[in-house]
Motif scaffolding. Sequence first.
Motif, PDB file in Angstrom:
ATOM      1  N   THR A 107      -3.367   4.286   1.088  1.00 63.17           N
ATOM      2  CA  THR A 107      -4.236   4.038  -0.042  1.00 63.17           C
ATOM      3  C   THR A 107      -3.704   2.812  -0.782  1.00 63.17           C
ATOM      4  O   THR A 107      -2.514   2.539  -0.754  1.00 63.17           O
ATOM      5  N   GLY A 108      -4.603   2.086  -1.388  1.00 60.22           N
ATOM      6  CA  GLY A 108      -4.199   0.889  -2.115  1.00 60.22           C
ATOM      7  C   GLY A 108      -5.403   0.035  -2.443  1.00 60.22           C
ATOM      8  O   GLY A 108      -6.520   0.300  -1.998  1.00 60.22           O
ATOM      9  N   ASP A 109      -5.155  -0.986  -3.203  1.00 60.31           N
ATOM     10  CA  ASP A 109      -6.214  -1.897  -3.624  1.00 60.31           C
ATOM     11  C   ASP A 109      -6.283  -3.061  -2.628  1.00 60.31           C
ATOM     12  O   ASP A 109      -5.715  -4.121  -2.863  1.00 60.31           O
ATOM     13  N   VAL A 110      -6.945  -2.814  -1.503  1.00 60.25           N
ATOM     14  CA  VAL A 110      -7.060  -3.827  -0.452  1.00 60.25           C
ATOM     15  C   VAL A 110      -8.534  -4.029  -0.096  1.00 60.25           C
ATOM     16  O   VAL A 110      -9.296  -3.070  -0.050  1.00 60.25           O
ATOM     17  N   PRO A 111      -8.937  -5.264   0.141  1.00 56.77           N
ATOM     18  CA  PRO A 111     -10.339  -5.548   0.462  1.00 56.77           C
ATOM     19  C   PRO A 111     -10.623  -5.402   1.962  1.00 56.77           C
ATOM     20  O   PRO A 111     -10.827  -6.379   2.666  1.00 56.77           O
ATOM     21  N   VAL A 158       0.847  -1.193   0.000  1.00 58.91           N
ATOM     22  CA  VAL A 158       0.000   0.000   0.000  1.00 58.91           C
ATOM     23  C   VAL A 158       0.886   1.248   0.000  1.00 58.91           C
ATOM     24  O   VAL A 158       2.084   1.169   0.297  1.00 58.91           O
ATOM     25  N   ASP A 195     -13.715   7.513   0.175  1.00 56.74           N
ATOM     26  CA  ASP A 195     -13.578   7.363  -1.272  1.00 56.74           C
ATOM     27  C   ASP A 195     -13.383   8.748  -1.876  1.00 56.74           C
ATOM     28  O   ASP A 195     -14.228   9.622  -1.726  1.00 56.74           O
ATOM     29  N   GLU A 225     -10.578   8.815  -7.570  1.00 56.77           N
ATOM     30  CA  GLU A 225     -10.128   7.543  -8.140  1.00 56.77           C
ATOM     31  C   GLU A 225      -9.406   6.642  -7.145  1.00 56.77           C
ATOM     32  O   GLU A 225      -8.771   5.674  -7.546  1.00 56.77           O
ATOM     33  N   ARG A 226      -9.483   6.966  -5.873  1.00 55.32           N
ATOM     34  CA  ARG A 226      -8.803   6.108  -4.905  1.00 55.32           C
ATOM     35  C   ARG A 226      -9.562   6.072  -3.584  1.00 55.32           C
ATOM     36  O   ARG A 226     -10.364   6.932  -3.287  1.00 55.32           O
ATOM     37  N   ARG A 227      -9.256   5.054  -2.831  1.00 57.18           N
ATOM     38  CA  ARG A 227      -9.853   4.852  -1.507  1.00 57.18           C
ATOM     39  C   ARG A 227      -8.756   5.069  -0.466  1.00 57.18           C
ATOM     40  O   ARG A 227      -7.667   4.526  -0.587  1.00 57.18           O
ATOM     41  N   TYR A 251      -7.674   4.728   3.489  1.00 54.14           N
ATOM     42  CA  TYR A 251      -7.970   4.010   4.726  1.00 54.14           C
ATOM     43  C   TYR A 251      -7.277   4.708   5.888  1.00 54.14           C
ATOM     44  O   TYR A 251      -6.092   5.028   5.806  1.00 54.14           O
TER      45      TYR A 251
END
Length: 134
Positions: free
Chosen positions: A46-50, A33, A84, A87-89, A91
Motif C-alpha cells: 500500500t502507498g501513494d503511487v500512481p 511503500v 480500494d 482510506e487506502r489503496r 496493490y
Amino acid sequence: MQERRSRQRLPSIRVSARVGIKRGLFGRDWLTVRVLDVTERGVAFTGDVPLAQGESFQMSLRLTTETGDFVVEKASASVANVRDLSERRIYGARFSDDNPDATRRSLDQIEGIVKRYKELSTRIFRHREDRRAV
C-alpha cells in the motif's frame, strides 16, 4: 539458566520496499511503500503511487533481520490487481518471469524467511494460549 522473561521473544524482521515509476525517457521516481504480504511470485503493498492494473514497474525489497539484510534491487513486476479500502489503496503485484535468476533466487529466499517467521510466531503464540488455558 532459567528463562526470566514472561514472554518468549521473537527475532525481529521487517520487509521494506520502494517502487520505481518511470519518469520521462530515462529516469525513475522511487517511492517508498508499505509491504503487506510477500511471496516468491509477488507482493501486496500500500502507498501513494500512481499505478493502475496492468502497469509495469521496478521494485526494490529489503528484508531486515537481526542477523543481516537481504536485498533485491530492481525486480521487474506488474500490477495484477488494485483494491480500494476505506482510506487506502492496496496493490497486488506479480514479479516478472523475465527477472534474472539471481533476482528470482533472492525473492525465493526472502519469501522463505518470511514464511518461516510467520510459522514460528504462530507456534509461539499458540503455545502461549495453550499455557494460559492450563
